[in-house]
Motif scaffolding. Structure first.
Motif, PDB file in Angstrom:
ATOM      1  N   VAL A 120      -0.902  -0.863  -4.412  1.00 20.34           N
ATOM      2  CA  VAL A 120      -2.356  -0.739  -4.569  1.00 20.34           C
ATOM      3  C   VAL A 120      -2.718   0.745  -4.471  1.00 20.34           C
ATOM      4  CG1 VAL A 120      -4.619  -1.571  -3.813  1.00 20.34           C
ATOM      5  CG2 VAL A 120      -2.595  -2.993  -3.465  1.00 20.34           C
ATOM      6  N   ALA A 121      -2.356   1.492  -5.476  1.00 21.53           N
ATOM      7  CA  ALA A 121      -2.596   2.935  -5.556  1.00 21.53           C
ATOM      8  C   ALA A 121      -2.205   3.380  -6.956  1.00 21.53           C
ATOM      9  CB  ALA A 121      -1.747   3.692  -4.530  1.00 21.53           C
ATOM     10  N   ALA A 122      -2.727   4.520  -7.345  1.00 18.09           N
ATOM     11  CA  ALA A 122      -2.295   5.087  -8.623  1.00 18.09           C
ATOM     12  C   ALA A 122      -0.920   5.728  -8.457  1.00 18.09           C
ATOM     13  CB  ALA A 122      -3.306   6.116  -9.104  1.00 18.09           C
ATOM     14  N   GLY A 123      -0.750   6.496  -7.380  1.00 19.49           N
ATOM     15  CA  GLY A 123       0.549   7.112  -7.112  1.00 19.49           C
ATOM     16  C   GLY A 123       1.518   6.066  -6.579  1.00 19.49           C
ATOM     17  N   TYR A 124       2.792   6.225  -6.900  1.00 20.30           N
ATOM     18  CA  TYR A 124       3.781   5.243  -6.425  1.00 20.30           C
ATOM     19  C   TYR A 124       5.041   5.945  -5.909  1.00 20.30           C
ATOM     20  CZ  TYR A 124       4.848   5.917 -11.374  1.00 20.30           C
ATOM     21  OH  TYR A 124       5.083   6.477 -12.604  1.00 20.30           O
ATOM     22  N   ALA A 153      -4.322  14.953  -4.285  1.00 17.28           N
ATOM     23  CA  ALA A 153      -3.217  14.273  -4.979  1.00 17.28           C
ATOM     24  C   ALA A 153      -2.263  13.665  -3.946  1.00 17.28           C
ATOM     25  CB  ALA A 153      -2.519  15.253  -5.908  1.00 17.28           C
ATOM     26  N   ARG A 154      -1.269  14.425  -3.550  1.00 16.01           N
ATOM     27  CA  ARG A 154      -0.351  13.980  -2.500  1.00 16.01           C
ATOM     28  C   ARG A 154      -0.024  15.181  -1.622  1.00 16.01           C
ATOM     29  NH1 ARG A 154      -1.796   9.607  -3.334  1.00 16.01           N
ATOM     30  NH2 ARG A 154      -0.609   7.752  -3.924  1.00 16.01           N
ATOM     31  N   GLY A 155       0.043  14.949  -0.310  1.00 20.35           N
ATOM     32  CA  GLY A 155       0.232  16.030   0.647  1.00 20.35           C
ATOM     33  C   GLY A 155       1.420  16.936   0.356  1.00 20.35           C
ATOM     34  N   PRO A 188      -9.479  12.143   5.810  1.00 17.36           N
ATOM     35  CA  PRO A 188      -8.327  11.259   6.041  1.00 17.36           C
ATOM     36  C   PRO A 188      -7.972  10.383   4.829  1.00 17.36           C
ATOM     37  CG  PRO A 188     -10.260  10.334   7.069  1.00 17.36           C
ATOM     38  CD  PRO A 188     -10.715  11.604   6.410  1.00 17.36           C
ATOM     39  N   HIS A 189      -7.491  10.984   3.763  1.00 14.66           N
ATOM     40  CA  HIS A 189      -7.030  10.282   2.555  1.00 14.66           C
ATOM     41  C   HIS A 189      -8.007   9.180   2.120  1.00 14.66           C
ATOM     42  CE1 HIS A 189      -3.152   9.297   0.116  1.00 14.66           C
ATOM     43  NE2 HIS A 189      -4.256   9.107  -0.605  1.00 14.66           N
ATOM     44  N   ILE A 190      -9.214   9.611   1.738  1.00 18.97           N
ATOM     45  CA  ILE A 190     -10.255   8.647   1.347  1.00 18.97           C
ATOM     46  C   ILE A 190     -10.652   8.804  -0.111  1.00 18.97           C
ATOM     47  CG2 ILE A 190     -11.203   8.341   3.677  1.00 18.97           C
ATOM     48  CD1 ILE A 190     -13.465  10.330   2.871  1.00 18.97           C
ATOM     49  N   VAL A 220      -8.722   2.647 -12.525  1.00 19.29           N
ATOM     50  CA  VAL A 220      -9.908   2.156 -11.825  1.00 19.29           C
ATOM     51  C   VAL A 220     -10.407   3.099 -10.730  1.00 19.29           C
ATOM     52  CG1 VAL A 220      -9.466  -0.273 -12.317  1.00 19.29           C
ATOM     53  CG2 VAL A 220      -8.498   0.743 -10.254  1.00 19.29           C
ATOM     54  N   LEU A 221      -9.597   4.071 -10.345  1.00 16.42           N
ATOM     55  CA  LEU A 221     -10.021   4.935  -9.234  1.00 16.42           C
ATOM     56  C   LEU A 221     -10.331   6.368  -9.666  1.00 16.42           C
ATOM     57  CD1 LEU A 221      -7.238   6.550  -8.994  1.00 16.42           C
ATOM     58  CD2 LEU A 221      -6.600   4.794  -7.368  1.00 16.42           C
ATOM     59  N   ASP A 222     -10.272   6.625 -10.951  1.00 18.67           N
ATOM     60  CA  ASP A 222     -10.398   8.014 -11.414  1.00 18.67           C
ATOM     61  C   ASP A 222     -11.746   8.632 -11.023  1.00 18.67           C
ATOM     62  OD1 ASP A 222      -8.038   7.322 -12.607  1.00 18.67           O
ATOM     63  OD2 ASP A 222      -8.892   7.133 -14.613  1.00 18.67           O
ATOM     64  N   HIS A 230     -11.439  -3.184  -6.801  1.00 15.29           N
ATOM     65  CA  HIS A 230     -10.830  -3.195  -8.138  1.00 15.29           C
ATOM     66  C   HIS A 230      -9.334  -2.934  -8.056  1.00 15.29           C
ATOM     67  CE1 HIS A 230     -14.892  -2.174 -10.155  1.00 15.29           C
ATOM     68  NE2 HIS A 230     -14.584  -3.424 -10.372  1.00 15.29           N
ATOM     69  N   MET A 231      -8.958  -1.971  -7.216  1.00 12.25           N
ATOM     70  CA  MET A 231      -7.533  -1.634  -7.081  1.00 12.25           C
ATOM     71  C   MET A 231      -6.743  -2.851  -6.586  1.00 12.25           C
ATOM     72  SD  MET A 231      -8.075   2.091  -5.317  1.00 12.25           S
ATOM     73  CE  MET A 231      -6.375   2.379  -4.840  1.00 12.25           C
ATOM     74  N   ALA A 232      -7.278  -3.505  -5.560  1.00 14.41           N
ATOM     75  CA  ALA A 232      -6.576  -4.667  -4.992  1.00 14.41           C
ATOM     76  C   ALA A 232      -6.433  -5.763  -6.045  1.00 14.41           C
ATOM     77  CB  ALA A 232      -7.344  -5.174  -3.778  1.00 14.41           C
ATOM     78  N   LEU A 269       0.845  -1.195   0.000  1.00 16.03           N
ATOM     79  CA  LEU A 269       0.000   0.000   0.000  1.00 16.03           C
ATOM     80  C   LEU A 269       0.878   1.243   0.000  1.00 16.03           C
ATOM     81  CD1 LEU A 269      -2.857  -0.888   2.507  1.00 16.03           C
ATOM     82  CD2 LEU A 269      -2.558  -1.558   0.131  1.00 16.03           C
ATOM     83  N   LEU A 270       0.264   2.389  -0.220  1.00 19.02           N
ATOM     84  CA  LEU A 270       1.038   3.628  -0.296  1.00 19.02           C
ATOM     85  C   LEU A 270       1.680   4.000   1.040  1.00 19.02           C
ATOM     86  CD1 LEU A 270      -0.914   6.056   1.034  1.00 19.02           C
ATOM     87  CD2 LEU A 270      -2.080   5.766  -1.126  1.00 19.02           C
ATOM     88  N   THR A 271       1.242   3.341   2.113  1.00 18.24           N
ATOM     89  CA  THR A 271       1.829   3.583   3.430  1.00 18.24           C
ATOM     90  C   THR A 271       3.091   2.743   3.662  1.00 18.24           C
ATOM     91  OG1 THR A 271       0.176   2.015   4.180  1.00 18.24           O
ATOM     92  CG2 THR A 271      -0.280   4.326   4.596  1.00 18.24           C
TER      93      THR A 271
HETATM   94  C1  GLV Z   1      -4.343   7.075  -3.642  1.00 17.41           C
HETATM   95  O1  GLV Z   1      -4.007   8.054  -3.087  1.00 17.41           O
HETATM   96  C2  GLV Z   1      -3.754   6.589  -4.841  1.00 17.41           C
HETATM   97  O2  GLV Z   1      -2.732   7.125  -5.319  1.00 17.41           O
HETATM   98  O3  GLV Z   1      -4.277   5.620  -5.376  1.00 17.41           O
END
Ligand code: GLV
Length: 331
Positions: free
Chosen positions: A76-80, A233-235, A280-282, A101-103, A292-294, A52-54
Motif C-alpha cells: 500500500v504505497a507507490a514505492g516498493y 521520496a525516500r530517506g 513524520p512521513h505523511i 492515486v497519491l500523486d 484509495h491506496m488501500a 505497508l512500506l514498514t
Molecule cells: C509513500 O511513501 C509511498 O511510497 O506511497
C-alpha cells in the motif's frame, strides 16, 4: 476460498474489495505490527499479503510464502523498496503497488515543505509556542522567497510533475533532471547542472541501489548556500549525516524532510539542525488518498488471485518478466 493477510489496520473501507470478493481476510484488529518472524510464519498460509512500506518483505518471507500458497504481495504505497522484487519475480509471486492515486496529495505536502522550509515556519512556530517571540521584528525569521525562485526536481515521474504544476502557479521557474532526456523544457542532463542552478531542490526518485545517497556531501556542497532541499521520496536518497553537517555549517539554507534513512528513527543531528522542517512521513496522508491506496492494493490482490493482470503490477507478469521502473519518479 482465498485467504489474504492484511498486515495493518487500513482506513475505513480499504479492505472492501477483499470482502466483496469473498476473500478470507486475516489481520490484527489491534493494529500490532507483524514482526519479521511472524511474517515468515504467516506467508505460506495465505494466498496474498497486503502490506505497508514498514513491512520488510524480503527473500525469507517470499521464499517461505512461495513454498506454501503465496501468490501476490500488494504494497500500500507507490514505492516498493521494502519488497525484494527480484526474488518475487524468480519465485513467481506477483508484486503490486499503488501508483497514481497519491500523486496530488504527495505533491501538496511537498509544496507545504517547500514553503515551510523556505520561510522558516518550524523555527518561527517553535519560538512562538515556547514563549520566545517578543513581538514583530523587521530582521526576524528572514526566509527565502518561493515566488521567482528556481525549483529543481530530481526525478520527473508523476509526483515530480504534480509538484511542477504547483510551482508554475507560484511563479517559479522549473528544472528537472532525469537520466534519459524527457524532451521537455527545463531538462538538465546532469544532476550537477540542476544543483548549480536550483534555489529549491526537491527529490522525486524511487529508492534503488543507484539513488541511495544520491544527495551526499559533494552534492550538498554543489548546491547554492541559499538553497533549500526537500525530500518526500525516500530517506536513504539523502545522506543524513552529510545533510546535518551542511545545515549546521550553513552550506545550504534550509531543509524540509518527510522521510528518513532509518524510520522511525530520525538522526539526532537533524533533530537539532537549524532551519529544518521535519514531518513524520505523511506525504500521502489524507483520508481519501490513503483509502484509495488501500482499495487499490486490495483490488490488485483480488485481480491476481482471480488470474487477471492488474495495471499496478510491478513484477511485469505474475509468473514472468522482470520489474518495471520505479513508480515514484523516473531518473
Ligand atoms: C509513500 O511513501 C509511498 O511510497 O506511497
Amino acid at each position: 476460498m482465498s485467504r489474504v493477510l492484511v498486515t495493518r489496520v487500513l482506513p475505513d473501507g480499504g479492505t472492501d474489495p477483499l470482502h466483496d470478493a469473498g476473500v478470507e481476510v486475516l489481520g490484527r484488529p489491534d493494529d500490532r505490527p507483524y514482526t519479521h518472524d511472524e511474517l515468515v510464519t504467516a506467508a505460506p498460509q495465505v494466498d496474498g499479503i497486503v502490506c505497508l512500506l514498514t513491512d520488510r518483505i524480503d527473500a525469507e518471507v517470499l521464499t517461505a510464502g512461495a513454498a506454501g500458497r503465496l501468490r501476490v504481495v500488494a504494497n500500500v504505497a507507490a514505492g516498493y523498496d521494502n519488497v525484494d522484487v527480484a526474488t518475487a519475480v524468480r519465485l513467481g509471486v506477483a508484486v503490486c503497488n499503488t501508483p497514481g492515486v497519491l500523486d496530488e496529495t504527495t505533491a501538496d505536502l511537498t509544496f507545504a515543505l517547500i514553503l515551510a522550509a523556505s520561510r522558516l515556519c518550524s523555527q518561527a512556530e517553535a519560538d512562538l509556542r515556547a514563549g520566545r517571540w517578543a513581538g514583530w521584528g523587521i530582521t526576524q525569521y528572514l526566509g527565502r522567497d518561493v515566488h521567482g525562485a528556481t525549483l529543481g526536481l530530481v526525478g520527473y515521474g508523476r509526483i515530480g510533475r504534480a509538484v511542477a504544476r504547483r510551482a508554475v502557479g507560484f511563479g517559479m521557474r522549473v528544472l528537472h533532471h532525469t537520466r534519459r532526456p524527457t524532451g521537455e523544457p527545463g531538462w538538465c542532463a546532469t544532476l550537477g547542472e540542476l544543483l548549480d542552478t536550483a534555489d529549491v531542490v526537491s527529490l522525486h526518485v524511487p529508492l534503488t541501489p543507484d539513488t541511495r545517497h544520491l544527495i551526499g556531501a559533494a552534492e550538498l556542497e554543489r548546491m547554492k548556500p541559499t538553497a533549500v532541499l526537500v525530500n518526500t521520496a525516500r530517506g536513504p536518497v539523502v545522506d543524513e549525516e552529510a545533510l546535518a553537517a551542511a545545515l549546521e555549517a550553513g552550506r545550504i539554507f534550509a531543509a524540509g524532510l518527510d522521510v528518513y534513512e532509518h524510520e522511525p528513527q530520525v538522526h539526532p543531528r537533524l533533530l537539532a539542525a537549524p532551519r529544518t522542517v521535519l514531518l513524520p512521513h505523511i506525504g500521502s496522508a489524507s483520508r481519501d488518498t490513503r483509502t484509495h491506496m488501500a482499495r487499490l492494493a486490495c483490488e490488485a490482490t483480488v485481480a491476481v488471485l482471480a488470474g487477471r493482470r492488474p495495471a499496478n503490477l510491478v513484477t511485469g507478469r505474475p509468473h514472468g518478466a522482470g520489474p518495471t521502473p520505479g513508480p515514484s519518479g523516473d531518473r
